[in-house]
Every structure is written in structure tokens, then in C-alpha cells.
Design a protein around this motif. Structure first.
Motif, PDB file in Angstrom:
ATOM      1  N   LEU A 182      38.326 -14.516 -33.570  1.00 27.32           N
ATOM      2  CA  LEU A 182      36.901 -14.413 -33.951  1.00 27.32           C
ATOM      3  C   LEU A 182      36.101 -15.323 -33.505  1.00 27.32           C
ATOM      4  N   ALA A 183      36.727 -16.803 -33.307  1.00 24.57           N
ATOM      5  CA  ALA A 183      35.817 -17.837 -32.836  1.00 24.57           C
ATOM      6  C   ALA A 183      35.747 -17.775 -31.416  1.00 24.57           C
ATOM      7  N   TYR A 184      36.645 -17.238 -30.674  1.00 22.32           N
ATOM      8  CA  TYR A 184      36.120 -16.739 -29.195  1.00 22.32           C
ATOM      9  C   TYR A 184      35.123 -15.765 -29.080  1.00 22.32           C
ATOM     10  N   GLN A 185      35.437 -14.560 -29.915  1.00 27.73           N
ATOM     11  CA  GLN A 185      34.578 -13.310 -29.680  1.00 27.73           C
ATOM     12  C   GLN A 185      33.013 -13.713 -30.296  1.00 27.73           C
ATOM     13  N   TRP A 186      32.991 -14.590 -31.391  1.00 26.06           N
ATOM     14  CA  TRP A 186      31.503 -14.836 -31.734  1.00 26.06           C
ATOM     15  C   TRP A 186      31.410 -16.366 -31.533  1.00 26.06           C
ATOM     16  N   ARG A 187      31.741 -16.774 -30.346  1.00 20.72           N
ATOM     17  CA  ARG A 187      31.153 -18.170 -30.116  1.00 20.72           C
ATOM     18  C   ARG A 187      29.777 -18.807 -30.066  1.00 20.72           C
ATOM     19  N   THR A 188      29.003 -17.664 -29.534  1.00 20.60           N
ATOM     20  CA  THR A 188      27.645 -17.951 -29.679  1.00 20.60           C
ATOM     21  C   THR A 188      27.079 -18.038 -30.868  1.00 20.60           C
ATOM     22  N   SER A 189      27.478 -17.123 -31.980  1.00 22.40           N
ATOM     23  CA  SER A 189      26.994 -17.210 -33.145  1.00 22.40           C
ATOM     24  C   SER A 189      27.524 -18.508 -33.693  1.00 22.40           C
ATOM     25  N   LEU A 190      28.713 -18.976 -33.430  1.00 24.75           N
ATOM     26  CA  LEU A 190      29.342 -20.077 -34.014  1.00 24.75           C
ATOM     27  C   LEU A 190      28.777 -21.265 -33.468  1.00 24.75           C
ATOM     28  N   TYR A 191      28.132 -21.405 -32.244  1.00 25.62           N
ATOM     29  CA  TYR A 191      27.376 -22.436 -31.794  1.00 25.62           C
ATOM     30  C   TYR A 191      25.901 -22.442 -32.529  1.00 25.62           C
ATOM     31  N   LEU A 192      25.460 -21.512 -32.838  1.00 28.99           N
ATOM     32  CA  LEU A 192      23.948 -21.141 -33.459  1.00 28.99           C
ATOM     33  C   LEU A 192      24.313 -21.574 -34.857  1.00 28.99           C
ATOM     34  N   ALA A 193      25.248 -21.302 -35.659  1.00 30.23           N
ATOM     35  CA  ALA A 193      25.459 -21.748 -36.918  1.00 30.23           C
ATOM     36  C   ALA A 193      25.928 -23.144 -36.977  1.00 30.23           C
ATOM     37  N   ALA A 194      26.555 -23.877 -36.272  1.00 31.74           N
ATOM     38  CA  ALA A 194      27.035 -25.025 -36.227  1.00 31.74           C
ATOM     39  C   ALA A 194      25.934 -26.100 -35.818  1.00 31.74           C
ATOM     40  N   SER A 195      25.039 -25.664 -34.798  1.00 33.20           N
ATOM     41  CA  SER A 195      23.824 -26.436 -34.615  1.00 33.20           C
ATOM     42  C   SER A 195      22.780 -26.302 -35.676  1.00 33.20           C
ATOM     43  N   ALA A 196      22.654 -25.111 -36.227  1.00 34.38           N
ATOM     44  CA  ALA A 196      21.522 -25.151 -37.455  1.00 34.38           C
ATOM     45  C   ALA A 196      21.951 -25.995 -38.432  1.00 34.38           C
ATOM     46  N   SER A 197      23.154 -25.779 -38.727  1.00 34.09           N
ATOM     47  CA  SER A 197      23.669 -26.651 -40.054  1.00 34.09           C
ATOM     48  C   SER A 197      23.556 -28.077 -39.812  1.00 34.09           C
ATOM     49  N   ALA A 198      23.842 -28.463 -38.571  1.00 34.90           N
ATOM     50  CA  ALA A 198      23.652 -30.004 -38.087  1.00 34.90           C
ATOM     51  C   ALA A 198      22.033 -30.583 -38.247  1.00 34.90           C
ATOM     52  N   GLU A 199      21.360 -29.602 -37.781  1.00 40.78           N
ATOM     53  CA  GLU A 199      20.159 -30.076 -37.597  1.00 40.78           C
ATOM     54  C   GLU A 199      19.403 -30.301 -38.968  1.00 40.78           C
ATOM     55  N   PHE A 200      19.639 -29.231 -40.115  1.00 35.22           N
ATOM     56  CA  PHE A 200      19.306 -29.492 -41.166  1.00 35.22           C
ATOM     57  C   PHE A 200      19.296 -30.917 -41.992  1.00 35.22           C
ATOM     58  N   PHE A 201      20.408 -31.519 -41.612  1.00 37.96           N
ATOM     59  CA  PHE A 201      20.853 -32.739 -42.340  1.00 37.96           C
ATOM     60  C   PHE A 201      20.005 -33.741 -41.176  1.00 37.96           C
ATOM     61  N   ALA A 202      20.212 -33.490 -40.030  1.00 36.89           N
ATOM     62  CA  ALA A 202      19.652 -34.600 -38.936  1.00 36.89           C
ATOM     63  C   ALA A 202      18.103 -34.710 -39.135  1.00 36.89           C
ATOM     64  N   ASP A 203      17.301 -33.699 -39.590  1.00 32.30           N
ATOM     65  CA  ASP A 203      15.767 -33.903 -39.837  1.00 32.30           C
ATOM     66  C   ASP A 203      15.399 -34.339 -40.911  1.00 32.30           C
ATOM     67  N   ILE A 204      16.419 -34.394 -41.884  1.00 29.21           N
ATOM     68  CA  ILE A 204      15.999 -35.442 -43.267  1.00 29.21           C
ATOM     69  C   ILE A 204      16.108 -37.026 -42.796  1.00 29.21           C
ATOM     70  N   MET A 205      17.103 -37.048 -41.961  1.00 23.36           N
ATOM     71  CA  MET A 205      17.314 -38.644 -41.590  1.00 23.36           C
ATOM     72  C   MET A 205      15.884 -38.712 -40.545  1.00 23.36           C
ATOM     73  N   LEU A 206      15.268 -38.000 -40.061  1.00 24.75           N
ATOM     74  CA  LEU A 206      14.187 -38.150 -38.932  1.00 24.75           C
ATOM     75  C   LEU A 206      12.749 -38.166 -39.637  1.00 24.75           C
ATOM     76  N   ALA A 207      12.608 -37.329 -40.700  1.00 22.26           N
ATOM     77  CA  ALA A 207      11.364 -37.055 -41.084  1.00 22.26           C
ATOM     78  C   ALA A 207      10.447 -38.206 -41.409  1.00 22.26           C
ATOM     79  N   PRO A 208      10.645 -39.387 -41.891  1.00 21.74           N
ATOM     80  CA  PRO A 208      10.080 -40.569 -42.217  1.00 21.74           C
ATOM     81  C   PRO A 208       9.559 -41.198 -41.002  1.00 21.74           C
ATOM     82  N   MET A 209      10.460 -41.230 -39.984  1.00 19.98           N
ATOM     83  CA  MET A 209      10.033 -41.876 -38.668  1.00 19.98           C
ATOM     84  C   MET A 209       8.904 -40.915 -37.860  1.00 19.98           C
TER      85      MET A 209
END
Length: 386
Positions: A178-205
Motif C-alpha cells: 500500500l505504501a507503494y500504491q499510495w505513495r503520493t498520498s503518503l508524501y502528502l500526508a507526511a509533509s502536511a503533518s510535518a509542516e503543521f509543527f514546523a509552522d508553530i516554530m516559524l510563526a513568531p519570527m
């Protein structure tokens, strides 16, 4: 497992990982591990950064970085895929890739922000540079460099570190087929999850940077503007732009990572005349740069309207995102798109190039483009679909 082993093996085999495949406990492990590493980095660099901002002495920062990295660099050359050391070095690559590139293009970013918030005065790239230099001098083009350097370094730490974690976690949870068949969705989900936390670090600056660059009455430095925001608006002044920042950065990052991953896959499949394992490190980095630039163009278009809202929101502290959208209209949301395409295309290409170079230098595992698992091939052949 070394990077050479990964590159010569046609099948991706993960090293043992602390991430659970069967429960959401794995999510807690992912988040806790990276928060632990994040605060270790911040604690070690905090004193050096503060001394630098007030005394303009880079020695404490150099000392802190050496203290942070020496245990890692002193270890053996083997880096396990999915280990704490792997994530730490990926985060370090994110700091360099985002911090260096965003700081380098501060002049273009300043003009872009001014076109967005005051299009009557700053009518285009050339006009924006001319007006800024004529009114404030050449030094004004560097306004906002300090909050940019600090903010985007922290964002890069979270963006790339969390992406690697979530990509491994979601892949393990889905299984190889499934990771191979849905790899685009996997990239989208992983990057969205990562950016959620990264933006909390970025927002003040980010809030501080935009205020420095676009508000005439704001202090022109980080150490002057940040205390002013806190005094006048409290901690909420740094985070009021977080929802539109998520609106801008999450689609941007989803496009950045998913488009890059699939473009790399397609370049090796259709454009590069030999397999990736036969390419030299320099040839692989060229492919990385090209794929990064292609991804960057798409990123700029997808995230530009929200970027305009963020710029206006941090300039006008009394407005809401909805009021700004209504005031600007559809056309106004796209002001400054051309400089942003140039900026983000170059920026994204350089970020991926630096990040991949860090992996090469530190001999991190660099898995080849995904291939269909043998078990899935047999199933498709049996069903007459292959």
C-alpha cells in the motif's frame, strides 16, 4: 546500513525503528522524539543566539554548534535509517537548507512583501527595488534578515525532520504494498503533518519579519521589533498569523515534497540515461536540483494567495484574514506572483540540493526511487493486470 548499501540495493529494507506499526502510540513516539531533539538544539543554541543578537559576536554560536554536533560527528560512519541520529542529522540538514536559502533572498522577499501590502507604491520587482533603495538606502534591502534566519532555520528543523519521521511511520503503518500504491498520498500526508509543527516554530519570527519589512513605524531589527510586538499585543501577536500561515505553508509543503518525490522518480525513469545506482553523487545532486526547481514553481502558485494574506495580516494588526481577502479581491491576492515564482523556484531547488548534500556528507541512507514490491508484482500478474 550505509548510503552505499541503499544505493546498490534494488529493494528498500528498513533498519529497526522505534516507531510502532500497530497503534497510534507510534505517533506519540515520533512527536516526542523530535520535540526532545528540537528542545535540545534550542537549549544548546539559545545562549549563543542571544549573545549574537546583542553583541554581534558569532563565537558563542560556533561554540554551541560544535558542542551540539561533536557527539554525532565523533560516532562511527554507520547511520541507521529511522534512528535518532538519522533524524537529528536530517533536522540539521533542514536548518541549513531553509535557514541559508531564505536569508540569502531577503531582498527579493522584502520587495515581494511590499508589492503585496502596498501595490500602488511598489508596482513591480524593478520598481520595488528602486523605490526601496531611493527612500531608505541599499541597507534597507537586508531588513528582516535576522528573524528570517532564526525563523526559517527552526522551520527547516521541523519541516525536514518531521517529514522523515512521518514518512517512515505512515509507510510502516500501510505496509510495503500500500505504501507503494499510495505513495503520493503518503508524501502528502507526511509533509502536511510535518509542516503543521514546523509552522508553530516559524510563526513568531514570520510575524516579526513582516512587521520589520512592511510597517513604517516598526523597529528595523529583531531585538527591537519582537519586544514591541510582545509589549503591545502579548504572545498572541506572534501567533495571530498562524492559521493563514498554515493555509500558505501546508499546501506549499505538500506540493514541495510530493512533487519533488514524484519528479525525481520520473526523471530517473524517463530522462536520466542510466540507473540511479550507476550515477555519481554529483549527477544525483543535479537531478535533485532540477526536481526541486520544478516542484518550487508549483509551490509558488499553490500557496501565493495565502502568502499575500499573511503579509497583509501582519502589516495590519486590526484586520482579520476574511476582511483582507474581501478588501484585496481575487486579483489582489495574486499581486507579486512573478517575483515569488522566481524566489520559490530557486529557493526550493537550493533547499533540496543543500539537504541532499548534507545526507551525502554525513553518509545518511538515501533510498532510491520506490520500486514495486515483488509480492505486489505477483498479485498483479496473477490478476492479469501486469
Amino acid at each position: 546500513m550505509t548510503s552505499e548499501t541503499w544505493e546498490k540495493s534494488p529493494i528498500i529494507v528498513r533498519a529497526s525503528s522505534p516507531i510502532s506499526q500497530t497503534s497510534w502510540t507510534g505517533v506519540c513516539v515520533v512527536v516526542s522524539t523530535w520535540i526532545y531533539l528540537y528542545f535540545n538544539v534550542i537549549c544548546m543554541l539559545y545562549e549563543g543566539v542571544i549573545q549574537f543578537l546583542y553583541n554581534w559576536d558569532a563565537a558563542p554560536i560556533r561554540s554551541s554548534i560544535l558542542e551540539l554536533t561533536s557527539p554525532v560527528l565523533a560516532a562511527d560512519d554507520t547511520v541507521e535509517f529511522g534512528s535518532a541520529k538519522y533524524y537529528l542529522l536530517c533536522g540539521f540538514g533542514g536548518i541549513l537548507s531553509c535557514g541559508i536559502t531564505h536569508t540569502a533572498i531577503v531582498p527579493l522577499d522584502l520587495v515581494k512583501c511590499r508589492i503585496q501590502v502596498n501595490p500602488e507604491k511598489y508596482k513591480g520587482i524593478v520598481s520595488g527595488f528602486r523605490t526601496t533603495v531611493a527612500e531608505e538606502g541599499v541597507r534597507a534591502l537586508a531588513k528582516g534578515w535576522a528573524p528570517t534566519a532564526v525563523g526559517y532555520s527552526l522551520q527547516g528543523l521541523g519541516k525536514f525532520g518531521f517529514y522523515e519521521m512521518f514518512k517512515i511511520f505512515y509507510s510502516d503503518m500501510l505496509g510495503d504494498e500500500l505504501a507503494y500504491q499510495w505513495r503520493t498520498s503518503l508524501y502528502l500526508a507526511a509533509s502536511a503533518s510535518a509542516e503543521f509543527f514546523a509552522d508553530i516554530m516559524l510563526a513568531p519570527m514570520e510575524a516579526t519579519k513582516v512587521r520589520v519589512q512592511t510597517s513604517p513605524g516598526a523597529p528595523p531589527t529583531l531585538r527591537g521589533c519582537a519586544p514591541m510586538i510582545y509589549k503591545n499585543e502579548g504572545i498572541s501577536g506572534f501567533y495571530k498569523g498562524l492559521p493563514p500561515l498554515w493555509m500558505r505553508q501546508i499546501p506549499y509543503t505538500m506540493m514541495k515534497f510530493a512533487c519533488f518525490e514524484r519528479t525525481v522518480e520520473l526523471l530517473y525513469k524517463y530522462c536520466v540515461p542510466k540507473p540511479r545506482a550507476d550515477c555519481s553523487k554529483s549527477e544525483q545532486l543535479v537531478v535533485t536540483f532540477v526536481a526541486g526547481y520544478i516542484a518550487g514553481v508549483f509551490c509558488a502558485v499553490v500557496s501565493h494567495p495565502a502568502d499575500t494574506v499573511v503579509s497583509k495580516l501582519n502589516q495590519d494588526s486590526g484586520s482579520t484574514a476574511g476582511q483582507i481577502v474581501k478588501k484585496l479581491g481575487f486579483a489582489g491576492l495574486w499581486k507579486g506572483l512573478l517575483p515569488r515564482i522566481i524566489m520559490i523556484g530557486t529557493l526550493t531547488a537550493l533547499q533540496w540540493f543543500i539537504y541532499d548534500s548534507v545526507k551525502v556528507v554525513f553518509k545518511l541512507p538515501r533510498p532510491p526511487p520506490p520500486e514495486m514490491p515483488e509480492s505486489l508484482k505477483l498479485k498483479l500478474q496473477a490478476a492479469g493486470k501486469l
